[in-house]
Each structure stands twice: as structure tokens, then as C-alpha cells.
Design a protein around this motif. Structure first.
Motif, short mmCIF file in Angstrom:
data_model
loop_
_atom_site.label_atom_id
_atom_site.label_comp_id
_atom_site.label_asym_id
_atom_site.label_seq_id
_atom_site.Cartn_x
_atom_site.Cartn_y
_atom_site.Cartn_z
N ILE A 129 -1.81 -4.95 -6.49
CA ILE A 129 -1.04 -3.72 -6.49
C ILE A 129 -1.93 -2.55 -6.88
CG2 ILE A 129 0.92 -2.51 -7.53
CD1 ILE A 129 2.16 -5.29 -8.06
N LYS A 130 -1.91 -1.50 -6.07
CA LYS A 130 -2.63 -0.27 -6.37
C LYS A 130 -1.64 0.75 -6.97
CE LYS A 130 -6.03 -0.98 -2.73
NZ LYS A 130 -6.57 -0.50 -1.46
N VAL A 131 -2.20 1.82 -7.53
CA VAL A 131 -1.35 2.82 -8.18
C VAL A 131 -0.33 3.39 -7.20
CG1 VAL A 131 -1.33 5.08 -9.29
CG2 VAL A 131 -3.06 3.40 -9.94
N TRP A 132 -0.74 3.67 -5.97
CA TRP A 132 0.22 4.26 -5.03
C TRP A 132 1.30 3.28 -4.64
CZ3 TRP A 132 1.66 2.95 -0.13
CH2 TRP A 132 0.84 2.08 0.61
N HIS A 133 0.98 1.98 -4.59
CA HIS A 133 2.01 0.97 -4.33
C HIS A 133 3.08 1.02 -5.42
CE1 HIS A 133 -1.45 -1.52 -2.39
NE2 HIS A 133 -0.84 -0.80 -1.46
N LEU A 134 2.60 1.07 -6.67
CA LEU A 134 3.52 1.07 -7.80
C LEU A 134 4.31 2.38 -7.86
CD1 LEU A 134 4.55 -0.54 -10.19
CD2 LEU A 134 2.70 0.44 -11.57
N ALA A 135 3.68 3.49 -7.51
CA ALA A 135 4.39 4.77 -7.48
C ALA A 135 5.52 4.73 -6.46
CB ALA A 135 3.42 5.91 -7.16
N LEU A 175 15.44 0.61 -18.05
CA LEU A 175 14.95 -0.69 -17.61
C LEU A 175 14.04 -0.54 -16.40
CD1 LEU A 175 15.01 -3.75 -18.05
CD2 LEU A 175 17.10 -3.83 -16.66
N SER A 176 14.36 0.40 -15.52
CA SER A 176 13.49 0.68 -14.37
C SER A 176 12.12 1.13 -14.84
CB SER A 176 14.10 1.78 -13.48
OG SER A 176 15.26 1.32 -12.85
N LEU A 177 12.09 2.08 -15.77
CA LEU A 177 10.80 2.60 -16.26
C LEU A 177 10.02 1.52 -17.01
CD1 LEU A 177 11.66 6.22 -17.46
CD2 LEU A 177 10.97 5.40 -15.20
N ILE A 178 10.71 0.70 -17.77
CA ILE A 178 10.04 -0.39 -18.48
C ILE A 178 9.45 -1.39 -17.48
CG2 ILE A 178 10.42 -2.40 -19.97
CD1 ILE A 178 12.48 -0.59 -21.48
N SER A 179 10.20 -1.71 -16.44
CA SER A 179 9.72 -2.67 -15.43
C SER A 179 8.48 -2.13 -14.72
CB SER A 179 10.83 -2.96 -14.42
OG SER A 179 11.95 -3.55 -15.05
N VAL A 180 8.50 -0.85 -14.36
CA VAL A 180 7.33 -0.23 -13.74
C VAL A 180 6.15 -0.28 -14.70
CG1 VAL A 180 6.37 1.97 -12.92
CG2 VAL A 180 8.65 1.25 -12.18
N SER A 181 6.39 0.01 -15.97
CA SER A 181 5.31 0.01 -16.97
C SER A 181 4.71 -1.37 -17.15
CB SER A 181 5.84 0.53 -18.31
OG SER A 181 6.30 1.86 -18.18
N VAL A 182 5.57 -2.40 -17.17
CA VAL A 182 5.08 -3.78 -17.33
C VAL A 182 4.18 -4.15 -16.16
CG1 VAL A 182 5.79 -6.21 -17.31
CG2 VAL A 182 6.98 -4.58 -18.80
N VAL A 188 -1.72 -3.69 -12.38
CA VAL A 188 -2.63 -2.61 -11.96
C VAL A 188 -3.73 -2.38 -12.98
CG1 VAL A 188 -2.78 -0.17 -11.32
CG2 VAL A 188 -0.75 -1.50 -10.67
N LYS A 189 -3.37 -2.12 -14.23
CA LYS A 189 -4.35 -1.81 -15.27
C LYS A 189 -5.26 -3.01 -15.53
CE LYS A 189 -5.83 1.25 -18.27
NZ LYS A 189 -6.45 2.50 -17.79
N ARG A 190 -4.67 -4.19 -15.57
CA ARG A 190 -5.46 -5.40 -15.83
C ARG A 190 -6.51 -5.60 -14.75
NH1 ARG A 190 -5.18 -10.66 -14.12
NH2 ARG A 190 -6.00 -12.21 -15.56
#
Length: 196
Positions: A129-135, A175-182, A188-190
Motif C-alpha cells: 500500500i502506498k500513501v495515495w492508495h491509503l488516502a 473508528l474510520s480514522l483509527i482504521s486508516v491510522s493502523v 505503509v510506514k513499516r
């Protein structure tokens, strides 16, 4: 690599998971049949949340079986599996805690939706997953919350919870924001940290 990631990468395991998730997806859309009949056509795509999440994941599994990745599909699957898997389990538990009667199907929903969220986490090492995918997945997910709780298209909940629908909407948004953050932290970050 641990035994669980190795098992999850086996074609036989991926095929079994695909069959299980596909059957669950079909059952999920059937579960929503009454609400879908009453839903205006423009909102139809946004109502069956959990089966759409598992449908995204079925697509991910098909790509994995062909040793390919689709980052956008993976982002949509990971975020929505985490969100709706957790949401449905919490709503059923909350209904029981509020005095609603829980029958076997409620317990089945708690377990099956908990498994949805677990799948999203277990497959994190495989996502690309890239940043734009997650966005894009974040926009889809928060937009879905707006459709659900501004336009009233939210999944039907137990009658003992209907008076709390504004609180449920608030919980769902976070919950949406938490899921995106997880997904960001553990995928992504890992991957950026490991330079993979």
C-alpha cells in the motif's frame, strides 16, 4: 518470517480463505436484502458495508493467488475489514449490554466480523500500500460515514440502540480514522522504514 505469515502465503490457504470470504460476502449481501430494497438507488453501493469490505478482500486474495499486488484494493480491504469487522462486533456486543436478546446469529456475527478485522491485520506484511492508495481508501471510508449518518443510510442496528444513533455515528467516524491510522503505521510506514 514466522509460521503464520508463511501459512498465509501458501496457495492452498489463500484458496480456502477466498472460498470462505466469498461465501461470507454472498451471505452478507443476502443479509442486507430488506434494507437494500428500501434504499434509494443512488445510495445502494454504500449500504452493505461488511460484504463490500469482504468483497474487496476477495479481490486481494485473487491477486495474491497470482502472486500479484493491487495496492488500492489492499488499502480498501484493509481499512474496511478493520473498520466494519470491529464495528459489527461492537454493535452486537453493545446491543446485548443494552438489554437486547442475543441469539446464535448475533454470536456468529461477532465471531465472523472479528475474523474480518483479524484478517486485515494478519495480511499486513503482504500489502504493498502506498500513501495515495491509503488516502483514496480514507476518502471512500469517511464518505461512506457521511452517507450513513448524514443521509441516514447506516446499517440497521438493534432496536435497543436506535436512540443512540448519533453516538454510533460519532464512534463510526473515529473508528474510520483509527482504521486508516493502523493501516498507515503497520503497512505503509513499516514498509517505508524497511525500504521495501
Amino acid at each position: 518470517m514466522g509460521i503464520i505469515p508463511r501459512l498465509l502465503g501458501m496457495p492452498q490457504v489463500l484458496a480456502v480463505l477466498l472460498i470462505v470470504n466469498l461465501l461470507g460476502t454472498i451471505y452478507g449481501y443476502w443479509w442486507y436484502k430488506v434494507q437494500l430494497v428500501e434504499t434509494p438507488p443512488v445510495f445502494l453501493i454504500f449500504v452493505p458495508d461488511s460484504p463490500t469490505a469482504s468483497l474487496f478482500f476477495c479481490g486481494v486474495l485473487v491477486f495474491f493467488l497470482f502472486k500479484k499486488n493491487n495496492g488500492l484494493l489492499e488499502a480498501l480491504a484493509a481499512v474496511t475489514l478493520l473498520k466494519y469487522g470491529t464495528w459489527a462486533a461492537v454493535m452486537n456486543i453493545a446491543a446485548g449490554a443494552a438489554g437486547g436478546d442475543l441469539i446464535w446469529s448475533h454470536y456468529m456475527l461477532i465471531v465472523s466480523h472479528g475474523a474480518m478485522a483479524l484478517q486485515a491485520l494478519l495480511f499486513m506484511p503482504y500489502y504493498r500500500i502506498k500513501v495515495w492508495h491509503l488516502a483514496a481508501a480514507a476518502v471512500w471510508t469517511v464518505h461512506n460515514d457521511i452517507i450513513d449518518y448524514v443521509y441516514g443510510m447506516y446499517p440497521w442496528v438493534s432496536s435497543v440502540l436506535t436512540d443512540d444513533i448519533m453516538h454510533i455515528g460519532y464512534f463510526t467516524f473515529w473508528l474510520s480514522l483509527i482504521s486508516v491510522s493502523v493501516v498507515y503505521v503497520f503497512s505503509v510506514k513499516r514498509r517505508q522504514y524497511l525500504n521495501l
